[in-house]
Design an enzyme around this catalytic site. Structure first.
Site, mmCIF file in Angstrom:
data_model
loop_
_atom_site.group_PDB
_atom_site.id
_atom_site.type_symbol
_atom_site.label_atom_id
_atom_site.label_comp_id
_atom_site.label_asym_id
_atom_site.label_seq_id
_atom_site.Cartn_x
_atom_site.Cartn_y
_atom_site.Cartn_z
ATOM 1 N N GLY A 135 55.738 20.856 -11.940
ATOM 2 C CA GLY A 135 54.642 20.836 -12.908
ATOM 3 C C GLY A 135 53.820 19.562 -12.970
ATOM 4 N N ILE A 137 54.499 16.404 -12.095
ATOM 5 C CA ILE A 137 54.697 15.297 -11.146
ATOM 6 C C ILE A 137 53.833 15.579 -9.910
ATOM 7 C CG2 ILE A 137 56.374 13.986 -9.794
ATOM 8 C CD1 ILE A 137 58.608 15.167 -11.488
ATOM 9 N N LYS A 206 61.067 26.090 -4.888
ATOM 10 C CA LYS A 206 60.406 24.779 -4.900
ATOM 11 C C LYS A 206 60.826 23.956 -3.685
ATOM 12 C CE LYS A 206 60.116 24.822 -9.920
ATOM 13 N NZ LYS A 206 60.822 24.456 -11.162
HETATM 14 N N1 LIG Z 1 55.241 27.639 -17.487
HETATM 15 C C1 LIG Z 1 55.316 26.498 -16.818
HETATM 16 O O1 LIG Z 1 55.606 25.449 -17.376
HETATM 17 C C2 LIG Z 1 55.016 26.481 -15.335
HETATM 18 C C3 LIG Z 1 55.205 25.285 -14.617
HETATM 19 C C4 LIG Z 1 54.868 25.247 -13.255
HETATM 20 C C5 LIG Z 1 54.372 26.385 -12.648
HETATM 21 N N2 LIG Z 1 54.256 27.545 -13.369
HETATM 22 C C6 LIG Z 1 53.720 28.712 -12.702
HETATM 23 O O2 LIG Z 1 52.466 29.039 -13.297
HETATM 24 C C7 LIG Z 1 52.238 30.441 -13.240
HETATM 25 C C8 LIG Z 1 51.971 30.967 -14.641
HETATM 26 O O3 LIG Z 1 53.074 30.694 -15.463
HETATM 27 P P1 LIG Z 1 53.030 30.863 -17.051
HETATM 28 O O4 LIG Z 1 54.261 30.224 -17.565
HETATM 29 O O5 LIG Z 1 51.718 30.407 -17.564
HETATM 30 O O6 LIG Z 1 53.155 32.431 -17.172
HETATM 31 P P2 LIG Z 1 52.858 33.348 -18.451
HETATM 32 O O7 LIG Z 1 52.910 32.544 -19.689
HETATM 33 O O8 LIG Z 1 53.733 34.535 -18.319
HETATM 34 O O9 LIG Z 1 51.347 33.800 -18.232
HETATM 35 C C9 LIG Z 1 50.946 34.755 -17.277
HETATM 36 C C10 LIG Z 1 49.543 35.202 -17.593
HETATM 37 O O10 LIG Z 1 49.140 36.098 -16.581
HETATM 38 C C11 LIG Z 1 48.530 37.239 -17.203
HETATM 39 N N3 LIG Z 1 48.702 38.396 -16.363
HETATM 40 C C12 LIG Z 1 49.832 38.964 -15.924
HETATM 41 N N4 LIG Z 1 49.562 40.044 -15.164
HETATM 42 C C13 LIG Z 1 48.225 40.162 -15.161
HETATM 43 C C14 LIG Z 1 47.325 41.096 -14.582
HETATM 44 N N5 LIG Z 1 47.751 42.116 -13.847
HETATM 45 N N6 LIG Z 1 45.994 40.921 -14.788
HETATM 46 C C15 LIG Z 1 45.556 39.901 -15.528
HETATM 47 N N7 LIG Z 1 46.347 38.970 -16.107
HETATM 48 C C16 LIG Z 1 47.672 39.125 -15.925
HETATM 49 C C17 LIG Z 1 49.267 37.386 -18.524
HETATM 50 O O11 LIG Z 1 48.447 38.153 -19.369
HETATM 51 P P3 LIG Z 1 48.834 38.456 -20.916
HETATM 52 O O12 LIG Z 1 48.829 37.136 -21.606
HETATM 53 O O13 LIG Z 1 47.759 39.299 -21.386
HETATM 54 O O14 LIG Z 1 50.175 39.107 -20.857
HETATM 55 C C18 LIG Z 1 49.396 35.924 -18.929
HETATM 56 O O15 LIG Z 1 48.228 35.492 -19.575
HETATM 57 C C19 LIG Z 1 53.492 31.026 -12.572
HETATM 58 O O16 LIG Z 1 53.261 31.142 -11.192
HETATM 59 C C20 LIG Z 1 54.553 29.971 -12.836
HETATM 60 O O17 LIG Z 1 55.604 29.973 -11.888
HETATM 61 C C21 LIG Z 1 54.558 27.606 -14.695
#
Ligand SMILES: NC(=O)c1ccc[n+]([C@@H]2O[C@H](COP(=O)([O-])OP(=O)(O)OC[C@H]3O[C@@H](n4cnc5c(N)ncnc54)[C@H](OP(=O)(O)O)[C@@H]3O)[C@@H](O)[C@H]2O)c1
Length: 434
Positions: A135, A137, A206
């Protein structure tokens, strides 16, 4: 002042964090770039329920990601959905429409990043993925640019914040994994199904990406030996402490003469090292270069705003390229071409090992175990046993001198058939040379 226009797909944790930074920090960003980054379109399944920062101004909102990718005013698409299904379609469509992509998606990039990059090159667009590992870093930038003049010999990462939180709480409070995991789930630090974290899958994705960046190898998840933390108990920390060590889920990558050894596994690390000081949900990567020697990177591995910073910084880099009309053409994997030396099996690794047993005590147990170790030419280093008032399910530890993983596996397999053992021995490598 001119602008570069951005479309964001996915308004979850990272998407909303990214929008917050783009809104609140827009003056600083414009000052650095010399032009504005403007969000013109956003998408999520429940977009109507999202409260967008007012400072963004008017933004086209949709539930259909295709409308973002195809929007004539979107020059860069940020894919912040996650997973490998829809996300892959979004990236494919963006490349087809010749729009550069920023993604935070470790899973997709670990599964098919090099192929996606090949297509991106052919389409003349860029692909940036800083947020996909650790994230907050900037470890991609470090490996791709900061120390690209060096030859990475090894790196050791704590890449899963949930596991690190669980292990450091177990260590501090002398409590079981089950207790801490339940607390972590209650606090929202761990998923209801914790497998991706505690079984090592998240860390492995990762490691695929970091190893590709560090060594220029085309790595697949199956190249990596993976063992999660479920078998670690509070007893293991007590014995590790007696040995002046700590236990962490270590993502390790090392060159040996035969090739590269890659593993995600709990390991003993000396308590005096900077890596052992990484507490709670923090991440860290310790890189050992042939010329520059040791460098260490530390920070939040997840979280809306730290990850949002990585996404925004990628958007800025790609926007600069669009403005200058000269795509950087530095692969997100830091090498023009990946592949060549395949990783070698972890069984070639040589280490000292910590072996923890749970036995129903009776005379002759140590002699029996020592006999098996001797038959594999493994030198016994120490036997540790805490005072205990029961003879049932008694935990104790044997440490052994440096030997090959192959020999330890053979010894553990033979020991596992012994009738006084309550479970197979737990074998953890000791990273004493850190
Ligand atoms: N969370 C972290 O701290 C973190 C850190 C590093 C990397 N990541 C990466 O960042 C990415 C996102 O993570 P996140 O934690 O933000 O996930 P999240 O909170 O689950 O958010 C996913 C988003 O994608 C939307 N979505 C899902 N399917 C969709 C579709 N078919 N059409 C349109 N929108 C859709 C969801 O919509 P709704 O809101 O309407 O359900 C939601 O807004 C992932 O690849 C994760 O591995 C996350």
């Amino acid at each position: 002042m001119d602008e570069v226009k951005v479309g964001i797909v996915g308004l979850g944790n990272v998407g909303m964090g990214t929008l917050t930074i783009l809104a609140e920090n827009q003056e600083q960003i414009a000052l650095k770039l010399g032009f504005r980054l403007r969000v013109t379109a956003v998408c999520s399944r429940s977009v109507e329920s999202k409260k967008l920062p007012a400072a963004l101004g008017p933004v086209f909102q949709t539930t259909d990601w295709r409308e973002v990718v195809q929007h004539p005013d979107v020059q860069i698409v940020a894919e912040l959905v996650g997973g490998t299904a829809v996300a892959a379609e979004i990236l494919d469509a963006a490349i087809e429409h010749r729009k550069s992509v920023v993604t935070a998606n470790k899973e997709l990039m670990a599964a098919s990043g090099p192929e996606i990059w090949d297509r991106a090159i052919r389409a003349g667009i860029n692909l940036a993925m800083e947020a996909s590992v650790c994230g907050g870093i900037p470890i991609h930038a470090v490996l791709r640019e900061g120390i690209s003049g060096d030859r990475v010999m090894a790196f050791y990462g704590i890449l899963n914040g949930t596991c690190n939180y669980i292990l450091t709480e177990m260590e501090k409070r002398d409590v079981s994994l089950e207790v801490v995991l339940k607390e972590a789930q209650r606090l929202g630090y761990a998923e209801a199904d914790p497998s991706a974290d505690v079984d090592g899958y998240d860390a492995r994705s990762k490691l695929v990406l970091l190893a590709a960046l560090a060594f220029g190898e085309k790595i697949t998840p199956s190249d990596i030996f993976m063992e999660g933390i479920r078998r670690i108990t509070e007893v293991d920390f007590r014995y590790a402490r007696q040995l002046k060590h700590s236990i962490r889920l270590i993502c390790g990558a090392r060159r040996i003469p035969e090739g590269i050894i890659l593993s995600v596994r709990p390991a003993l690390i000396p308590a005096s090292t900077i890596l052992a000081g990484v507490q709670g949900a923090y991440n860290a990567v310790w890189v050992k270069g042939e010329y520059g020697e040791d460098t260490f990177y530390y920070g939040w591995g997840a979280g809306a705003l730290p990850t949002g910073v990585a996404v925004v910084s990628d958007l800025m880099r790609v926007a600069r390229e669009i403005r200058s009309g000269s795509p950087e053409r530095v692969s997100p994997f830091a090498h023009e071409r990946l592949g060549g030396n395949k990783p070698v099996p972890v069984t070639l690794q040589k280490r000292a090992y910590f072996l923890r047993f749970r036995v129903d005590d009776r005379p002759g147990i140590i002699a029996k175990l020592a006999g098996i170790l001797a038959s594999k030419k493994i030198g016994l280093e120490a036997v540790l046993q805490e005072p205990c008032d029961t003879k049932r399910d008694l935990p104790f530890v044997i440490t052994v001198e440096e030997t090959s993983e192959q020999s330890i596996r053979e010894a553990v397999a033979e020991m596992s058939g012994l009738d006084f053992l309550n479970e197979a021995p737990l074998a953890l490598p000791m990273e004493t040379a850190l």
